[in-house]
Motif scaffolding. Structure first.
Motif, mmCIF file in Angstrom:
data_model
loop_
_atom_site.group_PDB
_atom_site.id
_atom_site.type_symbol
_atom_site.label_atom_id
_atom_site.label_comp_id
_atom_site.label_asym_id
_atom_site.label_seq_id
_atom_site.Cartn_x
_atom_site.Cartn_y
_atom_site.Cartn_z
ATOM 1 N N ARG A 1 0.807 -0.977 -0.252
ATOM 2 C CA ARG A 1 -0.109 0.075 -0.094
ATOM 3 C C ARG A 1 0.836 1.052 0.015
ATOM 4 N NH1 ARG A 1 -5.387 -0.158 3.510
ATOM 5 N NH2 ARG A 1 -6.577 -1.223 2.165
ATOM 6 N N PRO A 2 1.744 1.425 1.007
ATOM 7 C CA PRO A 2 2.724 2.521 0.821
ATOM 8 C C PRO A 2 3.407 2.586 -0.509
ATOM 9 C CG PRO A 2 3.210 1.431 2.984
ATOM 10 C CD PRO A 2 2.104 0.740 1.987
ATOM 11 N N LEU A 3 3.998 1.423 -0.994
ATOM 12 C CA LEU A 3 4.615 1.489 -2.045
ATOM 13 C C LEU A 3 3.618 2.141 -3.121
ATOM 14 C CD1 LEU A 3 7.197 -1.367 -2.086
ATOM 15 C CD2 LEU A 3 7.595 0.999 -1.800
ATOM 16 N N ALA A 4 2.554 1.743 -3.439
ATOM 17 C CA ALA A 4 1.391 2.029 -4.543
ATOM 18 C C ALA A 4 1.286 3.625 -4.351
ATOM 19 C CB ALA A 4 0.384 1.130 -4.423
ATOM 20 N N ALA A 5 1.044 3.963 -3.186
ATOM 21 C CA ALA A 5 0.830 5.346 -2.901
ATOM 22 C C ALA A 5 2.086 6.302 -3.202
ATOM 23 C CB ALA A 5 0.438 5.850 -1.379
ATOM 24 N N ILE A 6 3.163 5.673 -3.038
ATOM 25 C CA ILE A 6 4.697 6.265 -3.484
ATOM 26 C C ILE A 6 4.545 6.446 -4.935
ATOM 27 C CG2 ILE A 6 7.087 6.440 -3.227
ATOM 28 C CD1 ILE A 6 6.736 5.448 -0.507
ATOM 29 N N THR B 1 2.005 6.240 -6.895
ATOM 30 C CA THR B 1 1.036 7.273 -7.885
ATOM 31 C C THR B 1 1.561 8.607 -7.650
ATOM 32 O OG1 THR B 1 -0.668 5.820 -6.856
ATOM 33 C CG2 THR B 1 -1.236 7.868 -7.492
ATOM 34 N N GLU B 2 2.054 9.004 -6.623
ATOM 35 C CA GLU B 2 2.648 10.320 -6.423
ATOM 36 C C GLU B 2 3.772 10.481 -7.446
ATOM 37 O OE1 GLU B 2 3.526 10.349 -1.825
ATOM 38 O OE2 GLU B 2 1.375 10.297 -1.622
ATOM 39 N N VAL B 3 4.718 9.688 -7.608
ATOM 40 C CA VAL B 3 5.795 10.023 -8.253
ATOM 41 C C VAL B 3 5.251 9.768 -10.201
ATOM 42 C CG1 VAL B 3 7.772 8.737 -9.367
ATOM 43 C CG2 VAL B 3 7.518 8.861 -6.847
ATOM 44 N N ALA C 1 2.403 11.086 -10.941
ATOM 45 C CA ALA C 1 2.012 12.240 -11.034
ATOM 46 C C ALA C 1 2.724 13.452 -11.192
ATOM 47 C CB ALA C 1 0.920 12.869 -9.740
ATOM 48 N N LEU C 2 3.947 13.433 -10.580
ATOM 49 C CA LEU C 2 4.929 14.156 -10.812
ATOM 50 C C LEU C 2 5.556 14.286 -12.230
ATOM 51 C CD1 LEU C 2 7.196 16.604 -9.738
ATOM 52 C CD2 LEU C 2 8.763 14.361 -8.887
ATOM 53 N N LEU D 1 3.491 16.025 -14.681
ATOM 54 C CA LEU D 1 3.727 17.546 -14.364
ATOM 55 C C LEU D 1 5.088 17.828 -15.160
ATOM 56 C CD1 LEU D 1 2.569 19.982 -13.153
ATOM 57 C CD2 LEU D 1 3.902 19.665 -11.234
ATOM 58 N N ALA D 2 5.857 16.960 -15.002
ATOM 59 C CA ALA D 2 7.206 17.180 -15.636
ATOM 60 C C ALA D 2 7.203 17.440 -17.049
ATOM 61 C CB ALA D 2 8.163 16.309 -15.214
ATOM 62 N N ILE E 1 4.443 18.008 -18.839
ATOM 63 C CA ILE E 1 3.634 18.933 -19.337
ATOM 64 C C ILE E 1 4.652 20.333 -19.227
ATOM 65 C CG2 ILE E 1 1.721 20.705 -18.917
ATOM 66 C CD1 ILE E 1 0.476 18.234 -17.686
#
Lengths: 499, 46
Positions: free
Chosen positions: B15-20, B22-24, B26-27, B30-31, B33
Motif C-alpha cells: 500500500r505505501p509503495l503503491a501510494a508513493i 502514484t505520487e511519483v 503524478a510528478l 507534471l514534468a 507538461i
C-alpha cells in the motif's frame, strides 16, 4: 476580553515545560551521532544542551503542576511560546560549536530549521561536525512534523489537549478521528518515505563515489531536508554539490511528496488513487506551476543562458519545484538568480514561493488550498453575474470528499491570504530600506516569509542585525500561519486590558 | 475470513509503495507538461 488567570499561565508553563523536555530528548540523536564518530567536544556541547533543556523543562513542570486540560486559546499560546523557547534552547549547541558569529545567528539558524525554511548563517558549513549536522536535520524534520505535537503525542501519551496543539502548528485536519492516531498516521507516511527516500538517495550517492557511511548520512540528511521541505543540505553548494541528474530527480520526488497534504497521502494509502487528480490542492498546485513555469521559461529563454533544452529544463523545473514546494534546494549559485536568470524568471520564482504548496503538509506560503478557494470565489462571482437574479449559485471543491464553498471558509482563507501578502510587502520594504534592490529584497523576503530558503545573495552573517531579527520573526509567523502568534499577542493584550 | 500474517505484511508494504508510485507518476505527468511548455516558449521566442 477575558484576562488570563493564574491557572491559565500555570497551564501554559507546564505544557511548555513538557515540550522543552521533549526537545532535550531529541538532542540525544545528535549526541549519539557525535559520540559514534568520536566527536567528543561536540558531544559535550550537546550534553550541555540536553541538561539545560531537561533542567528548565522539569523545573517548569514541577513548579507549575496542573491537571487541567488544554483549551483552544491555551493550545495556541503553548505552541507559540514553546517555539520561541525551543528556538533559543536549540541554539545552544550551535552557539557552542564556534560556527556562529553571534547568538542571534544561532537563533536564526534554529528558527530556520524548525520552520523548515532552510536559510542559514552558519559559517564554514562544509566542515561542520557530524553531530551538529545531524542536529540541523533533526530540527528541520521535527519542525516539519510539528515539534509540539511530536513531543506531546509520542513522548507523553494520551494528552487530551493535543488537538489544540495540532491546530496551533498549522495542521487542522484529522486524518483519523483521534488526534494521536492522526499524528501516528503522519508518522507512518513519513517513515515509509524516509525508508524509500533514504535508500534511493544513498544508493545514488554510493554510485557517485561516496564512501558507504557518508553516502548513508547524505542520503538521510538530504531526505530529511527535502521531505520536510526545509532545504537544509549537508554542503554549502546545496544539492548543486552532487552534480547528478539522478540525485536531483530523486530529491525532487521527495520534496514534492513532502509538500502534499498528509490527508492526501493517507487517502492514497487507503487506495483512493483518483484523489490525486481531483484534490483542489493538487489541481491548484499543478495549474499555478504550469503558469509560473511558462513565466520562468520566458525569462530564461530571453536571457539565453541555457541553450541546451535538457539543461534548461533541468535547472528551471528543479528550481521552480523547489520554490513552489517552499523547499529551497538549489542547483545554481545564489547570485545566478540576479546576474543570469534576470527579473522575469525571478518574479516567477517569487510568485511560486509566495503561493507555496499544500495545507497540512510541511510546506509554507499562502497554500494551494487558499489559492484554489479564491479561484472558486472568482468563478462563483462570474457565474452569478451572468445568471438570473433568482438563480442559486454554489461552488464545490474536492478535498478527500466534496465540500460546498461556505462563507466561513472564504473569510478564513481571505484573512490568512491578506496577512501573508501584507507580511511579504513589509519584508520587501525592510530589504529596500536597508539598501537592497527591490527584486532582491522581494525575493529574499518571500523566501523567509514563505519558509522556502532559496537565496539570491542578500542573506549573509554580516547583513544588518535588524534584518536578521525581522527575517527570524517572519519565518516564525509564516510557519505558525499567524494564528498562534496572534493568539499570543491577544493573550498579552488581555493580561493588560482584559476583565 | 481471517487474513494471514503474510497477507497483512504484504499489504503493509504494498500500500505505501503503491501510494508513493502514484505520487511519483503524478510528478512525471507534471514534468512532461512543463517540458512541453518549455519547448513552446523556446519555439515562440526563437
Amino acid at each position: 476580553m477575558i484576562r488570563p488567570r493564574l491557572e491559565d499561565h500555570v497551564l501554559v508553563a507546564s505544557y511548555t515545560g513538557r515540550v522543552v523536555v521533549g526537545v532535550g530528548m531529541l538532542m540525544s540523536i545528535p549526541l549519539a551521532t557525535a559520540l559514534l564518530f568520536g566527536e567528543w567536544e561536540v558531544g559535550v556541547d550537546f550534553g550541555i544542551g540536553i541538561l539545560t533543556c531537561i533542567a528548565i523543562g522539569l523545573s517548569l513542570q514541577t513548579a507549575f503542576r496542573t491537571r487541567r486540560e488544554l483549551r483552544r486559546r491555551h493550545g495556541l499560546v503553548v505552541v507559540s511560546v514553546s517555539w520561541l523557547v525551543v528556538t533559543v534552547l536549540g541554539a545552544i549547541p550551535f552557539w557552542l560549536s564556534g560556527h556562529m558569529s553571534s547568538l542571534l545567528n544561532a537563533v536564526f539558524d534554529v528558527m530556520s530549521g524548525l520552520t523548515t525554511t532552510g536559510l542559514y548563517l552558519i559559517e564554514d558549513l562544509d566542515h561542520v561536525s557530524y553531530g551538529l549536522s545531524m542536529w540541523r536535520f533533526v530540527l528541520t524534520y521535527a519542525g516539519g512534523m510539528g515539534i509540539v505535537v511530536i513531543a506531546l503525542t509520542f513522548l507523553f501519551r494520551g494528552t487530551v489537549g493535543a488537538y489544540q496543539l495540532y491546530v496551533g502548528e498549522g495542521k487542522e485536519e484529522r486524518l483519523l478521528p483521534n488526534v494521536i492516531h492522526t499524528a501516528r498516521a503522519i508518522g507512518s507516511v513519513s517513515l515509509a518515505w524516509l525508508v524509500v527516500g533514504t535508500i534511493t538517495l544513498s544508493t545514488i550517492a554510493v554510485a557517485l563515489g561516496q564512501p558507504p557511511v557518508r553516502a548513508l548520512l547524505h542520503g538521510l540528511w538530504v531526505f530529511m531536508g527535502g521531505f520536510s521541505t526545509g532545504g537544509f543540505a549537508p554542503q554549502s553548494f546545496n544539492t548543486f554539490w552532487y552534480h547528478s541528474p539522478a540525485f536531483e530527480a530523486a530529491s525532487i520526488a521527495i520534496f514534492v511528496a513532502g509538500s502534499l497534504n498528509f490527508a492526501l497521502h493517507w487517502a492514497l494509502w487507503r487506495g483512493e488513487r483518483a484523489e490525486i487528480r481531483r484534490n483542489i490542492e493538487v489541481v491548484s498546485f499543478a495549474m499555478t506551476f504550469v503558469v509560473l513555469f511558462a513565466v520562468v521559461s520566458t525569462g530564461l529563454a530571453r536571457a539565453g543562458i541555457y541553450p541546451d533544452a535538457v539543461v534548461f529544463f533541468r535547472k528551471a523545473f528543479y528550481l521552480l519545484a523547489s520554490a513552489h514546494t517552499t523547499t529551497g534546494f538549489g542547483t545554481i549559485y545564489s547570485r545566478t538568480f540576479v546576474v543570469q536568470w534576470g527579473p522575469v524568471a525571478m518574479l516567477g520564482v517569487i510568485a511560486a514561493m509566495v503561493i507555496g504548496a499544500s495545507a497540512c503538509s510541511t510546506a509554507g506560503g499562502i497554500k494551494g488550498f487558499r489559492i484554489g478557494v479564491i479561484t472558486k470565489v472568482f468563478v462563483e462571482d462570474i457565474r452569478r453575474m451572468v445568471s438570473p437574479d433568482s438563480a442559486v449559485i454554489t461552488e464545490r471543491y474536492h478535498h478527500i470528499r466534496k465540500y460546498v464553498l461556505s462563507e466561513h471558509t472564504v473569510r478564513s482563507v481571505l484573512t490568512i491570504t491578506v496577512a501573508f501578502l501584507t507580511m511579504h510587502s513589509i519584508m520587501t520594504l525592510v530589504g529596500v530600506m536597508n539598501g537592497y534592490p527591490v527584486i532582491e529584497a522581494a525575493f529574499e523576503g518571500a523566501s523567509a516569509a514563505s519558509n522556502t530558503g532559496l537565496s539570491c545573495g542578500v542573506l549573509s552573517p554580516t547583513m544588518p542585525g535588524s534584518m536578521r531579527v525581522v527575517y527570524t520573526v517572519a519565518m516564525w509567523l509564516g510557519r505558525m500561519e499567524f494564528l498562534s502568534v496572534f493568539a499570543l499577542v491577544g493573550w498579552g493584550i488581555a493580561m493588560v486590558r482584559g476583565r | 475470513m481471517a487474513r494471514t500474517t503474510r497477507e497483512i505484511s504484504r499489504s503493509a508494504i504494498a500500500r505505501p509503495l503503491a501510494a508513493i508510485g502514484t505520487e511519483v507518476a503524478a510528478l512525471a505527468v507534471l514534468a512532461s507538461i512543463a517540458f512541453f511548455i518549455e519547448m513552446m516558449v523556446r519555439w515562440a521566442l526563437r
